[in-house]
Design a protein around this motif. Structure first.
Motif, short mmCIF file in Angstrom:
data_model
loop_
_atom_site.label_atom_id
_atom_site.label_comp_id
_atom_site.label_asym_id
_atom_site.label_seq_id
_atom_site.Cartn_x
_atom_site.Cartn_y
_atom_site.Cartn_z
N GLU A 1 36.84 -23.74 47.47
CA GLU A 1 37.30 -22.36 47.74
C GLU A 1 36.84 -21.93 49.11
O GLU A 1 35.86 -22.32 49.61
CB GLU A 1 36.72 -21.41 46.68
N SER B 1 39.75 -18.46 39.95
CA SER B 1 39.76 -19.37 41.09
C SER B 1 41.15 -19.42 41.71
O SER B 1 42.17 -19.38 41.01
CB SER B 1 39.36 -20.78 40.64
N GLU B 2 41.20 -19.53 42.99
CA GLU B 2 42.46 -19.68 43.72
C GLU B 2 43.20 -20.94 43.29
O GLU B 2 44.42 -21.02 43.37
CB GLU B 2 42.14 -19.73 45.21
N HIS B 3 42.44 -21.93 42.80
CA HIS B 3 43.01 -23.23 42.44
C HIS B 3 43.05 -23.47 40.92
O HIS B 3 43.06 -24.61 40.48
CB HIS B 3 42.21 -24.34 43.12
#
Length: 105
Positions: A105, A75-77
């Motif tokens: 996302e 995940s980007e986060h």
């Protein structure tokens, strides 16, 4: 009845009366009215129920499966406290748990 201390994506805080035996995701979505897409319906295949579990509670949520880890890791986060809320079952032992919804996302 356990309580969930949830922080929504807009920073607002909410205390939710949780139902034991349901996933954290279902409690956040259905009992708390939070905006969790839960596209896969809790099957650990989409990461749309990504949350950050407060460090003090992380060990109490159970071991993360490899599949779950792979979904949140990419995940980007991603954070060290990332979990899929569909993989955490609510119980009295989690009374007072604090979670924050991850950005979409």
């Amino acid at each position: 009845m356990p309580k969930i201390n949830a922080v929504d994506r807009d920073g607002s805080e909410k205390v939710i009366d949780a139902q034991n035996g349901l996933s954290l995701m279902l409690n956040l979505r259905d009992k708390g009215g939070l905006d969790i897409a839960s596209i896969c319906g809790g099957m650990c295949s989409c990461a749309t129920c990504h949350v950050y579990v407060d460090k003090d509670w992380l060990d109490k949520t159970g071991e993360q499966s490899r599949d779950e880890y792979e979904l949140v890791e990419f995940s980007e986060h991603y954070r060290e406290t990332s979990r899929l809320s569909c993989q955490i079952e609510m119980s009295d032992e989690l009374d007072g748990i604090k979670v924050t919804l991850a950005p979409e996302e």
